[in-house]
Scaffold this motif. Structure first.
Motif, PDB file in Angstrom:
ATOM      1  N   UNK A   1       4.381  -2.099  -5.353  1.00  0.00           N
ATOM      2  CA  UNK A   1       5.555  -2.392  -5.372  1.00  0.00           C
ATOM      3  C   UNK A   1       4.766  -4.100  -5.105  1.00  0.00           C
ATOM      4  N   UNK A   2       5.853  -5.106  -5.686  1.00  0.00           N
ATOM      5  CA  UNK A   2       5.200  -6.847  -5.402  1.00  0.00           C
ATOM      6  C   UNK A   2       5.197  -6.613  -3.569  1.00  0.00           C
ATOM      7  N   UNK A   3       4.491  -8.254  -3.879  1.00  0.00           N
ATOM      8  CA  UNK A   3       4.846  -8.758  -2.232  1.00  0.00           C
ATOM      9  C   UNK A   3       4.843 -10.294  -2.141  1.00  0.00           C
TER      10      UNK A   3
ATOM     11  N   UNK B   1       0.835  -0.939  -0.274  1.00  0.00           N
ATOM     12  CA  UNK B   1       0.077   0.126   0.386  1.00  0.00           C
ATOM     13  C   UNK B   1       0.831   1.644  -0.138  1.00  0.00           C
ATOM     14  N   UNK B   2       2.104   1.082   0.679  1.00  0.00           N
ATOM     15  CA  UNK B   2       2.946   2.378   0.656  1.00  0.00           C
ATOM     16  C   UNK B   2       3.641   2.320  -1.068  1.00  0.00           C
TER      17      UNK B   2
ATOM     18  N   UNK C   1      10.679  -3.938  -0.184  1.00  0.00           N
ATOM     19  CA  UNK C   1      11.405  -2.200  -0.564  1.00  0.00           C
ATOM     20  C   UNK C   1      10.995  -1.665   0.428  1.00  0.00           C
ATOM     21  N   UNK C   2      10.067  -2.033   1.414  1.00  0.00           N
ATOM     22  CA  UNK C   2       9.842  -0.687   2.376  1.00  0.00           C
ATOM     23  C   UNK C   2      10.391  -1.550   3.109  1.00  0.00           C
ATOM     24  N   UNK C   3      10.788  -3.104   3.377  1.00  0.00           N
ATOM     25  CA  UNK C   3      11.099  -3.895   4.483  1.00  0.00           C
ATOM     26  C   UNK C   3      10.077  -3.533   5.478  1.00  0.00           C
ATOM     27  N   UNK C   4       9.088  -4.256   5.434  1.00  0.00           N
ATOM     28  CA  UNK C   4       7.716  -4.349   6.434  1.00  0.00           C
ATOM     29  C   UNK C   4       6.914  -5.493   5.791  1.00  0.00           C
ATOM     30  N   UNK C   5       6.984  -5.771   7.044  1.00  0.00           N
ATOM     31  CA  UNK C   5       5.712  -7.786   6.920  1.00  0.00           C
ATOM     32  C   UNK C   5       4.337  -7.260   7.488  1.00  0.00           C
ATOM     33  N   UNK C   6       3.301  -7.041   6.273  1.00  0.00           N
ATOM     34  CA  UNK C   6       1.809  -7.404   6.732  1.00  0.00           C
ATOM     35  C   UNK C   6       1.267  -8.454   6.902  1.00  0.00           C
ATOM     36  N   UNK C   7       0.824  -8.320   8.128  1.00  0.00           N
ATOM     37  CA  UNK C   7       0.491  -9.858   8.995  1.00  0.00           C
ATOM     38  C   UNK C   7      -1.367  -9.996   8.634  1.00  0.00           C
ATOM     39  N   UNK C   8      -1.310 -11.101   7.925  1.00  0.00           N
ATOM     40  CA  UNK C   8      -2.203 -11.359   7.521  1.00  0.00           C
ATOM     41  C   UNK C   8      -3.047 -12.434   8.887  1.00  0.00           C
ATOM     42  N   UNK C   9      -4.210 -12.294   9.322  1.00  0.00           N
ATOM     43  CA  UNK C   9      -4.998 -12.702  10.093  1.00  0.00           C
ATOM     44  C   UNK C   9      -6.285 -13.139   9.929  1.00  0.00           C
ATOM     45  N   UNK C  10      -6.896 -14.586  10.224  1.00  0.00           N
ATOM     46  CA  UNK C  10      -7.921 -15.162  10.043  1.00  0.00           C
ATOM     47  C   UNK C  10      -8.351 -15.420   8.661  1.00  0.00           C
ATOM     48  N   UNK C  11      -6.925 -15.334   7.459  1.00  0.00           N
ATOM     49  CA  UNK C  11      -6.868 -15.477   6.243  1.00  0.00           C
ATOM     50  C   UNK C  11      -6.980 -13.664   5.253  1.00  0.00           C
ATOM     51  N   UNK C  12      -6.862 -12.576   6.263  1.00  0.00           N
ATOM     52  CA  UNK C  12      -7.501 -11.854   5.749  1.00  0.00           C
ATOM     53  C   UNK C  12      -6.430 -10.810   6.014  1.00  0.00           C
ATOM     54  N   UNK C  13      -5.661 -10.973   5.275  1.00  0.00           N
ATOM     55  CA  UNK C  13      -4.612  -9.448   4.909  1.00  0.00           C
ATOM     56  C   UNK C  13      -4.249  -8.268   5.182  1.00  0.00           C
ATOM     57  N   UNK C  14      -3.637  -8.007   6.206  1.00  0.00           N
ATOM     58  CA  UNK C  14      -4.474  -6.181   7.123  1.00  0.00           C
ATOM     59  C   UNK C  14      -3.064  -5.414   6.339  1.00  0.00           C
ATOM     60  N   UNK C  15      -3.251  -4.661   5.570  1.00  0.00           N
ATOM     61  CA  UNK C  15      -2.687  -4.018   4.627  1.00  0.00           C
ATOM     62  C   UNK C  15      -2.676  -2.594   5.407  1.00  0.00           C
ATOM     63  N   UNK C  16      -2.745  -2.419   6.785  1.00  0.00           N
ATOM     64  CA  UNK C  16      -2.343  -1.071   7.452  1.00  0.00           C
ATOM     65  C   UNK C  16      -0.581  -0.285   7.721  1.00  0.00           C
ATOM     66  N   UNK C  17      -0.292   0.776   7.849  1.00  0.00           N
ATOM     67  CA  UNK C  17       0.708   0.865   8.254  1.00  0.00           C
ATOM     68  C   UNK C  17       1.466   0.107   9.562  1.00  0.00           C
TER      69      UNK C  17
END
Length: 57
Positions: free
Chosen positions: A16-18, A12-13, A31-47
């Motif tokens: 780029x590819x994930x 989201x920033x 690229x941003x050195x961030x890991x977005x969690x997946x909770x209950x099968x739903x990606x949480x794409x908030x910084x």
């Protein structure tokens, strides 16, 4: 995680590819050195919910 969903999701920033880490249940933006969690099968794409990765990761 649905493969079709992985094909359309981008960082989201930088837009780029994930990379899906099945073990950690995270979507990683190298690229941003961030890991977005997946909770209950739903990606949480908030910084503010992302984990900052170490420089060597």
């Amino acid at each position: 995680m649905d493969a079709r969903l992985l094909d359309v999701l981008v960082c989201p920033l930088c837009k780029g590819p994930l990379v899906y880490d099945k073990t950690a249940q995270e979507l990683i933006c190298k690229a941003d050195r961030l890991a977005f969690p997946i909770r209950d099968g739903i990606p949480i794409m908030w910084e503010d919910q992302a984990r900052v990765l170490d420089a060597d990761t």
